[in-house]
Write a protein that holds these residues in place. Structure first.
Motif, PDB file in Angstrom:
ATOM      1  N   GLY A 230      11.111 -66.928  72.578  1.00 28.49           N
ATOM      2  CA  GLY A 230      11.742 -67.911  71.907  1.00 28.49           C
ATOM      3  C   GLY A 230      11.575 -69.315  72.920  1.00 28.49           C
ATOM      4  O   GLY A 230      11.577 -69.235  74.232  1.00 28.49           O
TER       5      GLY A 230
ATOM      6  N   ASN B  58      11.862 -66.517  61.711  1.00 26.05           N
ATOM      7  CA  ASN B  58      12.229 -67.761  62.540  1.00 26.05           C
ATOM      8  C   ASN B  58      11.174 -68.193  63.231  1.00 26.05           C
ATOM      9  O   ASN B  58      10.471 -67.307  64.049  1.00 26.05           O
ATOM     10  N   TRP B  59      10.446 -69.468  62.825  1.00 24.24           N
ATOM     11  CA  TRP B  59       9.341 -69.674  63.768  1.00 24.24           C
ATOM     12  C   TRP B  59       9.957 -71.022  64.637  1.00 24.24           C
ATOM     13  O   TRP B  59      10.796 -71.853  64.215  1.00 24.24           O
ATOM     14  N   ASN B  60       9.829 -70.935  65.857  1.00 24.06           N
ATOM     15  CA  ASN B  60      10.347 -72.015  66.765  1.00 24.06           C
ATOM     16  C   ASN B  60       9.320 -72.251  68.115  1.00 24.06           C
ATOM     17  O   ASN B  60       8.218 -71.595  68.226  1.00 24.06           O
TER      18      ASN B  60
ATOM     19  N   TYR C 119      13.577 -79.074  70.351  1.00 20.61           N
ATOM     20  CA  TYR C 119      13.316 -77.738  70.226  1.00 20.61           C
ATOM     21  C   TYR C 119      13.510 -77.646  68.461  1.00 20.61           C
ATOM     22  O   TYR C 119      14.397 -78.131  67.960  1.00 20.61           O
TER      23      TYR C 119
ATOM     24  N   PHE D  11      13.195 -75.498  64.967  1.00 21.27           N
ATOM     25  CA  PHE D  11      13.069 -74.073  64.285  1.00 21.27           C
ATOM     26  C   PHE D  11      12.782 -73.910  62.830  1.00 21.27           C
ATOM     27  O   PHE D  11      13.536 -75.019  62.184  1.00 21.27           O
TER      28      PHE D  11
ATOM     29  N   ASP E  12      13.320 -71.294  59.334  1.00 20.57           N
ATOM     30  CA  ASP E  12      14.052 -70.092  58.884  1.00 20.57           C
ATOM     31  C   ASP E  12      13.352 -69.984  57.276  1.00 20.57           C
ATOM     32  O   ASP E  12      13.533 -70.934  56.728  1.00 20.57           O
TER      33      ASP E  12
ATOM     34  N   THR F 225       3.664 -71.601  69.056  1.00 26.10           N
ATOM     35  CA  THR F 225       4.655 -71.382  68.103  1.00 26.10           C
ATOM     36  C   THR F 225       5.079 -70.048  67.893  1.00 26.10           C
ATOM     37  O   THR F 225       4.355 -69.328  67.557  1.00 26.10           O
ATOM     38  N   ASN F 226       6.435 -69.637  68.183  1.00 25.70           N
ATOM     39  CA  ASN F 226       6.884 -68.252  67.970  1.00 25.70           C
ATOM     40  C   ASN F 226       7.102 -67.770  66.534  1.00 25.70           C
ATOM     41  O   ASN F 226       7.709 -68.823  65.950  1.00 25.70           O
ATOM     42  N   ARG F 227       6.745 -66.603  66.047  1.00 24.57           N
ATOM     43  CA  ARG F 227       7.022 -66.326  64.764  1.00 24.57           C
ATOM     44  C   ARG F 227       7.753 -65.053  64.997  1.00 24.57           C
ATOM     45  O   ARG F 227       7.284 -63.874  65.172  1.00 24.57           O
TER      46      ARG F 227
END
Length: 386
Positions: A42, A179-181, A217, A219, A221, A262-264
């Motif tokens: 994250g 969740n993408w962040n 930051y 995110f 959802d 980008t985290n998924r």
């Protein structure tokens, strides 16, 4: 108890903070991490005041203030950009005695690594632990063995040591949303620099929160079935489809994200479990009580674990096992409550019961800002540091 040898498995927020705290208390600490390099899971994390107070206790207050974002307000907006609720956080800060700090995870990890006087051993995957007399030994995949007076399993949501402590397997449970962040440069076109902005609607969220270094930051959802995926090059189009028609700042954010960074994540939680300790082995943080991130308390609960574990090792001298049992007893109700509360909030936000979510949207329009801050303060002040 003085001068213990402590073996810590896991170099995340909980493991590193435990290493710092226990080193300060005069113990010899060895830290082992299965990853070949430290890469935070994250992009950011909201450290509410109860977590920050733990960092203050171990001499990191100035450090976290330097890397954290200045969050003075939070606001909920509809998909069209209508302000549903605007909350001044200063009354909360005055009530609980500490400012919260949203922070980039990489910055937090770097801060903790700098404060830990020892070395983190990377590429050490722990296979098993064995207790023998007044010692415990960790066996690693590379053949190395580490023996100490106690072992802290801070190895995360997919802990390999949780089964040893519980004497049964407990797997993470998917909580039905993705969740993408990531991080983007701060810009008033996205959100005011001192404001946490949350767009809500269609059982989805888009959020922007200030962190250090003039960054935000973010995110997103979205409720989705387990097993969906998208390569980085499709993340922007995927988000554009899910958030089609939402307010202009949301569209601007989607345009500005770096898909490669980008985290998924498919969001899961763990527990509540019925124990955190077995003999001289203690679970800490997500290994025992991974929560949905919807309450912002996952990292804070790991930090509270550290505070209480260090406290009982300092203040009791019957045995290591006794100190660990006191730690377990002190954390049981608190962590159970947080796991359940975060799960319930995730279900409300993400439309498990659409009628309940619709009621929440109406509530956001009607409730006073003090109701919002009172609820946050209650969560913070129920912890061990007042």
């Amino acid at each position: 108890m003085d001068g213990l040898k402590v073996v810590i498995i896991g170099a995340g927020i909980g493991g590193l903070t435990a290493a710092i705290a226990l080193s300060q208390s005069g113990h010899t600490v060895e830290v082992y991490e299965r990853a070949q390099e430290l890469r935070p899971r994250g992009a950011g994390i909201s450290l509410w005041s109860n977590g920050v107070k733990v960092l203050n206790r171990f001499g990191m207050g100035k450090d976290i203030a330097e890397i954290g974002g200045q969050m003075d307000f939070m606001q909920y907006l509809s998909t069209s950009g209508e302000v549903l609720n605007h909350v001044n956080l200063h009354p909360l800060i005055e009530e609980v005695g500490q400012r919260p700090y949203p922070v980039a995870r990489a910055d937090l990890q770097a801060m903790l690594l700098k404060k830990f006087p020892g070395t983190v051993n990377l590429g050490y995957r722990c296979l098993s632990v064995e207790e023998h007399g007044e010692q415990v030994t960790a066996q690693f995949e590379n053949g190395h063995k580490a023996t100490g007076d106690l072992l802290i399993a801070a190895d995360g949501v997919r802990s390999s040591l949780r089964q040893y402590v519980l004497d049964r397997e407990v797997h993470p449970t998917y909580r039905d949303y993705v969740n993408w962040n990531g991080l983007v440069a701060a810009d008033e076109a996205l959100t005011p620099a001192n404001t946490w902005t949350i767009y809500v609607g269609n059982h989805q969220r888009a959020s922007l929160m200030p962190v250090g270094g003039d960054r935000l930051y973010f995110f997103f959802d979205v409720p989705l079935p387990l097993g969906t995926s998208a390569p980085p090059e499709l993340i922007r189009s995927e988000l554009a489809e899910h958030f089609k028609g939402w307010a202009e700042p949301v569209q601007t954010l989607i345009e500005r994200i770096n898909p490669e960074q980008t985290n998924r994540l498919e969001i899961s939680d763990v527990g509540p479990v019925d124990r955190m300790v077995r003999g001289r082995v203690a679970l800490l943080g997500d290994a025992a009580h991974a929560t949905c991130p919807d309450l912002g308390q996952g990292g804070c609960q790991a930090l509270e674990d550290v505070y209480m574990l260090n406290h009982f090792l300092l203040t009791t001298n019957i045995s290591v096992e006794d100190a660990l049992k006191r730690y377990e007893a002190a954390r049981e109700d608190r962590t159970r409550s947080i796991v359940k509360k975060a799960r319930n909030r995730a279900e409300v936000i993400h439309g498990k019961d659409p009628e309940v979510t619709a009621q929440w949207y109406d509530q956001l329009r009607q409730e006073s800002p003090s109701d919002v801050t009172d609820a946050i303060a209650k969560t913070i002040l129920t912890g061990p540091l007042q």
